[in-house]
Design a protein around this motif. Structure first.
Motif, mmCIF file in Angstrom:
data_model
loop_
_atom_site.group_PDB
_atom_site.id
_atom_site.type_symbol
_atom_site.label_atom_id
_atom_site.label_comp_id
_atom_site.label_asym_id
_atom_site.label_seq_id
_atom_site.Cartn_x
_atom_site.Cartn_y
_atom_site.Cartn_z
ATOM 1 N N THR A 45 -50.468 27.197 -108.984
ATOM 2 C CA THR A 45 -51.713 26.456 -108.771
ATOM 3 C C THR A 45 -51.356 25.268 -107.894
ATOM 4 N N VAL A 46 -51.981 25.205 -106.718
ATOM 5 C CA VAL A 46 -51.485 24.314 -105.667
ATOM 6 C C VAL A 46 -52.511 23.238 -105.329
ATOM 7 N N VAL A 47 -52.005 22.090 -104.924
ATOM 8 C CA VAL A 47 -52.887 21.035 -104.419
ATOM 9 C C VAL A 47 -52.836 21.084 -102.896
ATOM 10 N N GLY A 48 -53.925 21.502 -102.285
ATOM 11 C CA GLY A 48 -53.929 21.647 -100.829
ATOM 12 C C GLY A 48 -54.766 20.607 -100.119
ATOM 13 N N CYS A 49 -55.491 19.779 -100.853
ATOM 14 C CA CYS A 49 -56.335 18.774 -100.198
ATOM 15 C C CYS A 49 -56.567 17.619 -101.156
ATOM 16 N N ASP A 50 -57.233 16.608 -100.639
ATOM 17 C CA ASP A 50 -57.604 15.459 -101.481
ATOM 18 C C ASP A 50 -59.110 15.378 -101.644
ATOM 19 N N THR A 51 -59.792 16.438 -101.259
ATOM 20 C CA THR A 51 -61.238 16.324 -101.125
ATOM 21 C C THR A 51 -62.015 17.390 -101.890
ATOM 22 N N SER A 52 -61.370 18.104 -102.796
ATOM 23 C CA SER A 52 -62.031 19.158 -103.584
ATOM 24 C C SER A 52 -62.608 20.258 -102.715
ATOM 25 N N SER A 53 -62.009 20.490 -101.554
ATOM 26 C CA SER A 53 -62.633 21.454 -100.652
ATOM 27 C C SER A 53 -61.821 22.712 -100.377
ATOM 28 N N CYS A 54 -60.524 22.745 -100.668
ATOM 29 C CA CYS A 54 -59.715 23.869 -100.163
ATOM 30 C C CYS A 54 -59.654 25.076 -101.099
ATOM 31 N N GLY A 55 -59.760 24.852 -102.401
ATOM 32 C CA GLY A 55 -59.725 25.969 -103.346
ATOM 33 C C GLY A 55 -58.336 26.454 -103.715
ATOM 34 N N SER A 56 -57.294 25.818 -103.193
ATOM 35 C CA SER A 56 -55.939 26.292 -103.520
ATOM 36 C C SER A 56 -55.570 26.002 -104.982
ATOM 37 N N CYS A 57 -56.343 25.168 -105.628
ATOM 38 C CA CYS A 57 -56.094 24.813 -107.029
ATOM 39 C C CYS A 57 -56.933 25.660 -107.983
ATOM 40 N N THR A 58 -57.554 26.727 -107.483
ATOM 41 C CA THR A 58 -58.469 27.533 -108.305
ATOM 42 C C THR A 58 -57.751 28.183 -109.486
ATOM 43 N N VAL B 51 -62.718 27.918 -111.288
ATOM 44 C CA VAL B 51 -62.998 26.482 -111.146
ATOM 45 C C VAL B 51 -61.879 25.883 -110.291
ATOM 46 N N LYS B 52 -62.185 24.770 -109.668
ATOM 47 C CA LYS B 52 -61.157 24.031 -108.925
ATOM 48 C C LYS B 52 -60.509 23.054 -109.904
ATOM 49 N N SER B 53 -59.251 23.293 -110.185
ATOM 50 C CA SER B 53 -58.618 22.513 -111.254
ATOM 51 C C SER B 53 -58.318 21.072 -110.838
ATOM 52 N N CYS B 54 -58.546 20.745 -109.546
ATOM 53 C CA CYS B 54 -58.415 19.338 -109.140
ATOM 54 C C CYS B 54 -59.707 18.572 -109.397
ATOM 55 N N THR B 55 -60.730 19.295 -109.836
ATOM 56 C CA THR B 55 -62.001 18.608 -110.105
ATOM 57 C C THR B 55 -62.265 18.476 -111.603
HETATM 58 S S1 FES Z 1 -56.673 20.902 -104.187
HETATM 59 FE FE1 FES Z 1 -58.126 21.372 -102.631
HETATM 60 S S2 FES Z 1 -59.876 21.929 -103.778
HETATM 61 FE FE2 FES Z 1 -58.446 21.402 -105.303
#
Ligand code: FES
Ligand code: FES
Length: 151
Positions: free
Chosen positions: A36-49, A57-61
Motif C-alpha cells: 500500500t503506497v503513498v503516491g501523492c499528497d492530495t488524495s488523488s492518485c489511488g496508490s494507497c487503495t 477506499v483511499k487509505s490516505c484519506t
Molecule cells: S496516496 Fe495518493 S490518493 Fe492516497
C-alpha cells in the motif's frame, strides 16, 4: 494513543495508534505492509487503495482509528496458497501490470468493482478506476485486464 483491533488480510491485529495516524501509515509502518503506497499528497492518485469491508477506499484519506472493528484487505492479502487472485492473474495475462505504485491500487479497485458489478462495460470500468492514476500509459490494457477478470 488509542487501542484498535482490525482484521487485516484475515488476521486479527491489535495496536496502539495516535488518533491522527492515517490508515496508510498504520498499514505500511505499523504492520509492514508496504504494497500500500503513498503516491501523492492530495488524495488523488489511488496508490494507497485498500478494501475496507470489501469496498475500495483511499487509505490516505482515513484514520487508522476509523478501521477499528473492521476488515482491511491490502494487495498482500489477495493471493492465496501460492495462487494469484483471479484479478491479479488477469492483469498479468492482459499486460495490465504497470509499476509498483499504481498497480496494487488498480487491482484492489478492480476487485471492489467486480464484487458490485460482475460484467462492467468499458465506461463503467474507466469510471470505477478514475481515482487510480497512472501517468505512463493509456489504460487500454488495464481495461482489457478488468474485462478478462470479469470473464
Ligand atoms: S496516496 Fe495518493 S490518493 Fe492516497
Ligand atoms: S504510475 Fe505506475 S506505471 Fe504509471
Amino acid at each position: 494513543m488509542r487501542r484498535i483491533a482490525v482484521t487485516v488480510n484475515g488476521d486479527p491485529r491489535e495496536a496502539e495508534v495516535e488518533p491522527r495516524e492515517l490508515l496508510v501509515y498504520f498499514l505500511r509502518e505499523g504492520l509492514g505492509l508496504t504494497g500500500t503506497v503513498v503516491g501523492c499528497d492530495t488524495s488523488s492518485c489511488g496508490s494507497c487503495t485498500v478494501l475496507l469491508d470489501g469496498e475500495s477506499v483511499k487509505s490516505c484519506t482515513l484514520l487508522a482509528v476509523q478501521a477499528d472493528g473492521r476488515e482491511v484487505t491490502t494487495i498482500e492479502g489477495l493471493a492465496a496458497n501460492g495462487q494469484l487472485h483471479p484479478v491479479q492473474q488477469a492483469f498479468h495475462e492482459a499486460h495490465g501490470l504497470q509499476c509498483g505504485y499504481c498497480t496494487p491500487g488498480m487491482v484492489l479497485a478492480t476487485v471492489s468493482l467486480l464484487a458490485q458489478n460482475a460484467s462492467p462495460s468499458d465506461d463503467e470500468i474507466r469510471h470505477a478506476l478514475e481515482g487510480n492514476l497512472c501517468r505512463c500509459t493509456g489504460y487500454q490494457n488495464i481495461v482489457k485486464a478488468v474485462k478478462a477478470a470479469a470473464a
